[in-house]
Design an enzyme around this catalytic site. Structure first.
Site, PDB file in Angstrom:
ATOM      1  N   LYS A 179       0.902  -1.250   0.000  1.00 56.22           N
ATOM      2  CA  LYS A 179      -0.037  -0.147   0.116  1.00 56.22           C
ATOM      3  C   LYS A 179       0.932   1.322  -0.080  1.00 56.22           C
ATOM      4  CE  LYS A 179      -2.071  -0.339   4.054  1.00 56.22           C
ATOM      5  NZ  LYS A 179      -1.622  -1.735   4.628  1.00 56.22           N
ATOM      6  N   ARG A 236      -8.362   1.618  10.324  1.00 54.51           N
ATOM      7  CA  ARG A 236      -8.017   0.300  10.726  1.00 54.51           C
ATOM      8  C   ARG A 236      -8.892  -0.402  11.361  1.00 54.51           C
ATOM      9  NH1 ARG A 236      -2.239   0.901  10.027  1.00 54.51           N
ATOM     10  NH2 ARG A 236      -1.025  -1.143   9.931  1.00 54.51           N
ATOM     11  N   ARG A 291      11.751  -7.207   3.864  1.00 55.33           N
ATOM     12  CA  ARG A 291      11.740  -5.779   3.831  1.00 55.33           C
ATOM     13  C   ARG A 291      12.905  -5.179   4.301  1.00 55.33           C
ATOM     14  NH1 ARG A 291       5.878  -2.852   3.973  1.00 55.33           N
ATOM     15  NH2 ARG A 291       6.362  -3.198   6.167  1.00 55.33           N
ATOM     16  N   ARG A 297      12.634  -2.488   9.978  1.00 49.22           N
ATOM     17  CA  ARG A 297      11.439  -1.976  10.933  1.00 49.22           C
ATOM     18  C   ARG A 297      11.383  -2.878  12.048  1.00 49.22           C
ATOM     19  NH1 ARG A 297       6.632   0.209   7.128  1.00 49.22           N
ATOM     20  NH2 ARG A 297       5.442  -1.015   8.783  1.00 49.22           N
ATOM     21  N   ARG A 350       0.796  -8.497  13.744  1.00 52.17           N
ATOM     22  CA  ARG A 350       0.065  -7.528  12.910  1.00 52.17           C
ATOM     23  C   ARG A 350      -0.826  -8.081  12.113  1.00 52.17           C
ATOM     24  NH1 ARG A 350       5.019  -5.077  10.165  1.00 52.17           N
ATOM     25  NH2 ARG A 350       3.440  -3.406   9.155  1.00 52.17           N
TER      26      ARG A 350
HETATM   27  P1  AMP Z   1       1.797   1.074   9.126  1.00 54.82           P
HETATM   28  O1  AMP Z   1       2.934   1.649   8.606  1.00 54.82           O
HETATM   29  O2  AMP Z   1       0.569   1.490   8.498  1.00 54.82           O
HETATM   30  O3  AMP Z   1       1.770  -0.487   8.754  1.00 54.82           O
HETATM   31  O4  AMP Z   1       1.569   1.172  10.595  1.00 54.82           O
HETATM   32  C1  AMP Z   1       2.459   0.554  11.512  1.00 54.82           C
HETATM   33  C2  AMP Z   1       2.212   0.747  12.914  1.00 54.82           C
HETATM   34  O5  AMP Z   1       1.564   1.919  13.437  1.00 54.82           O
HETATM   35  C3  AMP Z   1       0.733  -0.153  12.928  1.00 54.82           C
HETATM   36  O6  AMP Z   1       1.381  -1.490  13.203  1.00 54.82           O
HETATM   37  C4  AMP Z   1       0.239   0.238  14.169  1.00 54.82           C
HETATM   38  O7  AMP Z   1       0.990  -0.144  15.489  1.00 54.82           O
HETATM   39  C5  AMP Z   1       0.275   1.809  14.260  1.00 54.82           C
HETATM   40  N1  AMP Z   1      -0.903   2.348  13.365  1.00 54.82           N
HETATM   41  C6  AMP Z   1      -0.697   2.749  12.108  1.00 54.82           C
HETATM   42  N2  AMP Z   1      -2.010   3.430  11.577  1.00 54.82           N
HETATM   43  C7  AMP Z   1      -2.730   2.971  12.818  1.00 54.82           C
HETATM   44  C8  AMP Z   1      -4.109   2.938  12.895  1.00 54.82           C
HETATM   45  N3  AMP Z   1      -4.953   3.428  12.111  1.00 54.82           N
HETATM   46  N4  AMP Z   1      -4.950   2.542  14.001  1.00 54.82           N
HETATM   47  C9  AMP Z   1      -4.063   1.782  14.868  1.00 54.82           C
HETATM   48  N5  AMP Z   1      -2.675   1.529  14.901  1.00 54.82           N
HETATM   49  C10 AMP Z   1      -2.159   2.333  13.722  1.00 54.82           C
END
Ligand code: AMP
Length: 261
Positions: free
Chosen positions: A40, A119, A158, A191, A202
């Site tokens: 994404k 989310r 990654r 990461r 996740r």
């Molecule tokens: P991402 O880069 O979108 O995978 O986000 C990395 C981490 O940030 C996720 O695994 C969550 O811990 C937190 N996070 C990001 N966006 C959200 C969201 N909309 N709701 C809850 N946690 C979030």
């Protein structure tokens, strides 16, 4: 071609100035959905650089918060960073507070690409209300789909550059010199939330909390399902064809004929 807009407001807080954005040929207000690691972020970056819409990632917001000294973080942000490192979701209240503070980003001239938000169903309903309050409509929700095993392999390999944010994959898209960023020479890292223990959490969280959003957006007539296999350019092409078929294509470039009286 519009250049990617500066996301100061989104990343640094509501009072940080952004570059003025010229209205692009068509304004897109899109949500990108899909499992972690499905690509994404890569698609959002491509769409942002080509369509001029702001790429708004809540994950980037929390990663930016992690770089703040602990004394400059609110207790809610510290809890958010800890949840992120465990691979868990940040609480809806914290996420929604941060998004509400940045509501002007959703009114941006250039449009927006929401990546990683909403989310949960509660976040999606809150976003519906927020957009209704400011008189902005979502155009579509792009749902990127890939088998779970492939997602896990993608995340495990990654590697990211902590300096310029370039993204690599140990086998699929390796850097020229192992472990070193091609663009800026910085040592690549994995990461925290891409480590195997966090990835398991996740994926479980995605299936439980985020998949119900598919039905929510299908019922609203906004859902577009897109296979996420293949190269980023192929997936980008699929995305633009789907938007076109739904009557949301880019207007044809002006030929200049008829531009002057
Ligand atoms: P991402 O880069 O979108 O995978 O986000 C990395 C981490 O940030 C996720 O695994 C969550 O811990 C937190 N996070 C990001 N966006 C959200 C969201 N909309 N709701 C809850 N946690 C979030």
């Amino acid at each position: 071609m519009p250049s990617p807009p500066d996301r100061s407001n989104w990343l640094k807080g509501p009072k940080a100035p952004c570059d003025p954005v010229d209205p692009p040929p068509r304004r897109y207000n899109l949500v990108l959905l899909g499992a972690p690691g499905v690509g994404k972020g890569t698609q959002a970056a491509l769409l942002s650089s080509r369509l001029g819409a702001c790429h708004l990632s809540t994950g980037d917001l929390f990663r930016a918060a992690r770089t703040l000294a602990p004394c400059n973080r609110t207790p809610a942000l510290t809890a958010a960073v800890e949840a992120m490192q465990r691979g868990e979701l940040v609480s809806d209240d914290t996420v929604l507070e941060l998004v509400r503070e940045r509501v002007d980003c959703l009114r941006c001239n250039g449009g927006f690409l929401l990546d990683g938000f909403p989310r949960t169903l509660r976040q999606a309903r809150a976003l519906d209300r927020l957009l209704e309050d400011i008189g902005v409509a979502l155009d579509a929700v792009l749902m990127y789909e890939l088998p779970v095993e492939e997602v896990v392999a993608r995340i495990g390999g990654r590697r990211v550059c902590p300096a310029c944010k370039a993204v690599y994959h140990v086998t699929g898209h390796p850097p020229r010199v192992e472990g070193i960023c091609d663009a800026c020479g910085t040592l690549l890292i994995q990461r925290d939330d891409d480590r195997p223990e966090a990835v398991r959490v996740r994926m479980e969280t995605y299936l439980r909390a985020t998949l119900p959003l598919v039905e929510h957006y299908r019922a609203l007539g906004l859902l577009m399902s897109l296979p996420a296999d293949g190269e980023p350019e192929e997936i980008y092409g699929r995305t633009m064809s789907a938007l076109e078929q739904a009557g949301m294509g880019l207007p044809p470039p002006s030929t200049g004929a008829g531009d002057t009286p």
